[in-house]
Write a protein that holds these residues in place. Structure first.
Motif, PDB file in Angstrom:
ATOM      1  N   LYS A   1       2.306   0.906   4.220  1.00  0.00           N
ATOM      2  CA  LYS A   1       1.879   0.124   5.391  1.00  0.00           C
ATOM      3  C   LYS A   1       3.130  -0.500   6.002  1.00  0.00           C
ATOM      4  O   LYS A   1       3.660  -1.482   5.472  1.00  0.00           O
ATOM      5  CB  LYS A   1       0.888  -0.951   4.931  1.00  0.00           C
ATOM      6  CG  LYS A   1      -0.188  -1.243   5.928  1.00  0.00           C
ATOM      7  CD  LYS A   1      -1.122  -0.101   6.052  1.00  0.00           C
ATOM      8  CE  LYS A   1      -2.175  -0.312   7.106  1.00  0.00           C
ATOM      9  NZ  LYS A   1      -2.825   0.988   7.391  1.00  0.00           N
TER      10      LYS A   1
ATOM     11  N   LEU B   1       0.817  -1.220   0.000  1.00  0.00           N
ATOM     12  CA  LEU B   1       0.000   0.000   0.000  1.00  0.00           C
ATOM     13  C   LEU B   1       0.850   1.269   0.000  1.00  0.00           C
ATOM     14  O   LEU B   1       0.564   2.225   0.719  1.00  0.00           O
ATOM     15  CB  LEU B   1      -0.981   0.006   1.187  1.00  0.00           C
ATOM     16  CG  LEU B   1      -1.968  -1.166   1.217  1.00  0.00           C
ATOM     17  CD1 LEU B   1      -2.849  -1.071   2.465  1.00  0.00           C
ATOM     18  CD2 LEU B   1      -2.826  -1.208  -0.037  1.00  0.00           C
TER      19      LEU B   1
ATOM     20  N   SER C   1       1.538   4.570  -1.212  1.00  0.00           N
ATOM     21  CA  SER C   1       0.596   5.530  -1.798  1.00  0.00           C
ATOM     22  C   SER C   1       1.266   6.886  -1.941  1.00  0.00           C
ATOM     23  O   SER C   1       1.521   7.572  -0.948  1.00  0.00           O
ATOM     24  CB  SER C   1      -0.633   5.631  -0.888  1.00  0.00           C
ATOM     25  OG  SER C   1      -1.382   6.778  -1.210  1.00  0.00           O
TER      26      SER C   1
ATOM     27  N   HIS D   1      -4.897   4.097   5.249  1.00  0.00           N
ATOM     28  CA  HIS D   1      -5.857   3.524   4.299  1.00  0.00           C
ATOM     29  C   HIS D   1      -7.145   3.096   4.984  1.00  0.00           C
ATOM     30  O   HIS D   1      -8.232   3.222   4.449  1.00  0.00           O
ATOM     31  CB  HIS D   1      -5.240   2.320   3.595  1.00  0.00           C
ATOM     32  CG  HIS D   1      -4.090   2.696   2.714  1.00  0.00           C
ATOM     33  ND1 HIS D   1      -2.817   2.907   3.193  1.00  0.00           N
ATOM     34  CD2 HIS D   1      -4.044   2.929   1.379  1.00  0.00           C
ATOM     35  CE1 HIS D   1      -2.035   3.251   2.185  1.00  0.00           C
ATOM     36  NE2 HIS D   1      -2.739   3.265   1.081  1.00  0.00           N
TER      37      HIS D   1
END
Lengths: 407, 98
Positions: free
Chosen positions: A174, A103, A105, A279
């Motif tokens: 993450k 994740l 981002s 998230h």
């Protein structure tokens, strides 16, 4: 209450849980992100797989489990921009390389300016960044509001937002999954990941290290690399090495889950808070270290109170959110707020430490350069300026206040 | 929040104080004779023990005087405080890790 349901099947383990062998080419002390990345790049870049990572607790249970996951490379000085930008480029390809979606981002980071001095620093830093190939721009308050609509850019606040630097390629990831992705691949490449194994001393032959004493016996090693963050100076002292670091508590907190409201990462040096939204929906916040030295993985509550006040000032919409959880880690801070990666006065003993409050973002580059150093005995060009000797020569890389954040 | 006893004002909240790092670090007696390594040790290197630590604090919103505190960095327990002209106290609970 009905009868207990059978437990679901345990998911596949991502790495083997091994007993230590008696000897390795390289022993890495500390199984956090940096230790795991070092092991991964030792195997991948240098073909060295006879490697153990020794972790006194469980993998990635220290600062890797406690940071606020911000990734950026908009540091002022050339040496810093080079190593953090190298890290960012590695972050951009690691999910595919490790076949693990952790994740990552790239939602950008705003570093707010609230004073004329902040504005001058921000404009200068954005210019320096661009000269170093780091994406950075200066935004006026109306442009800041377009990037982050919930931010209060009204001139009628105690410390109005006068502008911001913006790095679009920055972001979050993450943290736990980053560690697990690195651990799985390092394990596949043949690295031994050993949890519950605390280094209590060093085996020495004259003025060089030849192994470590642990709570699970002696382990011989060709080279030993310390990647132990807040406990670096405690460990190094056992090898007779003094490090110019001070260990401080660094606290962070999360709110309960909210709908997505915060599209980027906001950092404010002056009112001092940094905020992103995970998230899952928690608002994740952090600020500076507690002033005193401490190994207790906790800090004082007034530090939390102050960063909450700053957050509500910047984001009035947060006034109704609640603090769900606060925690602390131990960060090792150097006099110039830059890391130390390289050799020590003791032969075969190398350190990667002093990352202070900013180690997570550097995880891949710390691993890349520390692996190079451990494999060849020489620093990589990216970590050569970050040698321990700089505190004697005076060639400091002074990122205190220059790194877009107060430490 | 630490509760720290100022030797002059008594016990007060940590927020009344300013931290000053390791205590008992004297300025070099013959600064002109120091090597680069000795200067580095004086300027940049401080003890960083996990356990009892003698450190400086200043009562910045009280009497504004500096003093020393013996504190355990592992538990954060404040063991005692003392004036700058006093030696580091010998405490049984603070003797194990020096």
């Amino acid at each position: 209450m009905t009868a207990a349901q059978p437990l679901p099947e345990h998911p596949d383990f991502l790495w083997r849980n091994l007993e230590p062998r008696s000897s390795y080419d390289v022993v890495i002390v500390g199984g956090g992100g940096h230790g795991l990345a070092t092991a991964y790049y030792l195997a991948k870049n240098h073909g060295i797989t006879n490697v153990a990572v020794l972790e006194k607790g469980w993998l990635a249970g220290g600062n890797m489990a406690r940071n606020t996951t911000i990734i950026r490379s908009n540091y002022l000085w050339d040496e810093s921009a080079a190593i953090y930008e190298h890290a960012l480029k590695l972050w951009e390809r690691l999910p595919e390389e490790l076949d693990y979606d952790f994740l990552f981002s790239q939602r950008g980071v705003l570093n707010l300016a609230h004073t004329l001095q902040d504005v001058r620093e921000g404009v200068r830093r954005a210019g320096a960044n661009r000269l170093n190939g780091v994406d950075a721009e200066w935004l006026e308050p109306d442009e800041v509001a377009k990037v982050c609509p919930i931010l209060n850019v009204s001139p009628r606040t105690r410390y109005p937002v006068l502008g911001a630097t913006f790095q679009p390629r920055a972001g979050i990831a993450k943290h736990d999954h980053v560690a697990w992705a690195l651990a799985r691949r390092a394990d596949e490449l043949g690295v031994d990941l050993i949890q519950g194994c605390e280094v209590t001393g060093f085996l020495k032959d004259g003025d060089r290290v030849v192994g470590v004493e642990t709570n699970r016996g002696r382990i011989h090693a060709g080279r030993v690399g310390l990647a132990a963050a807040g406990h670096s100076s405690v460990l190094a002292e056992r090898a007779g090495v003094r490090l110019p670091v001070q260990s401080h508590p660094l606290q962070a907190l999360v709110s309960e889950l909210h709908e997505p409201v915060h599209p980027t990462v906001v950092m404010s040096n002056h009112v001092h808070v940094y905020v992103s939204q995970a998230h899952k929906g928690e608002l994740v916040m952090g600020a500076g270290v507690d002033s005193y030295n401490g190994y207790g993985q906790r800090g004082s509550f007034h530090v939390i109170e102050r960063q909450m006040a700053a957050a509500v000032e910047l984001f009035p919409v947060f006034a109704r959110a609640h603090v769900l959880r606060t925690w602390g880690g131990i960060v090792d801070v150097t006099p110039d707020a830059s890391p130390i990666i390289g050799a020590t006065p003791v032969g075969n003993l190398y350190v990667n430490c002093g990352w202070g409050t900013g180690g997570f973002k550097a995880t891949p580059a710390a691993g890349w350069t520390f692996a190079h150093t451990l494999a060849t005995g020489e620093p990589h060009p990216l970590n050569a300026p970050f040698a321990l000797e700089r505190f004697t020569t005076g060639a400091l890389i002074d990122e205190h206040g220059a790194a877009a954040v107060a430490h | 929040m630490l509760l720290i006893t100022c030797p002059w004002c008594g016990p007060r909240d940590e927020t009344e104080y300013h931290y000053g790092g390791q205590a008992h670090v004297p300025y070099p007696e013959t600064p002109a004779d120091l090597t680069d390594e000795q200067w580095a040790a004086y300027v940049f290197y401080r003890d960083n023990p996990k356990g009892p630590f003698a450190e400086r604090w200043m009562h910045s919103i009280g009497c504004r005087r500096w003093f020393n505190v013996l504190r355990d960095t592992a538990t954060h327990e404040v063991l005692t405080s003392y004036r700058l002209d006093e030696p580091r106290p010998e405490l049984p609970q603070a003797g194990g890790n020096r």
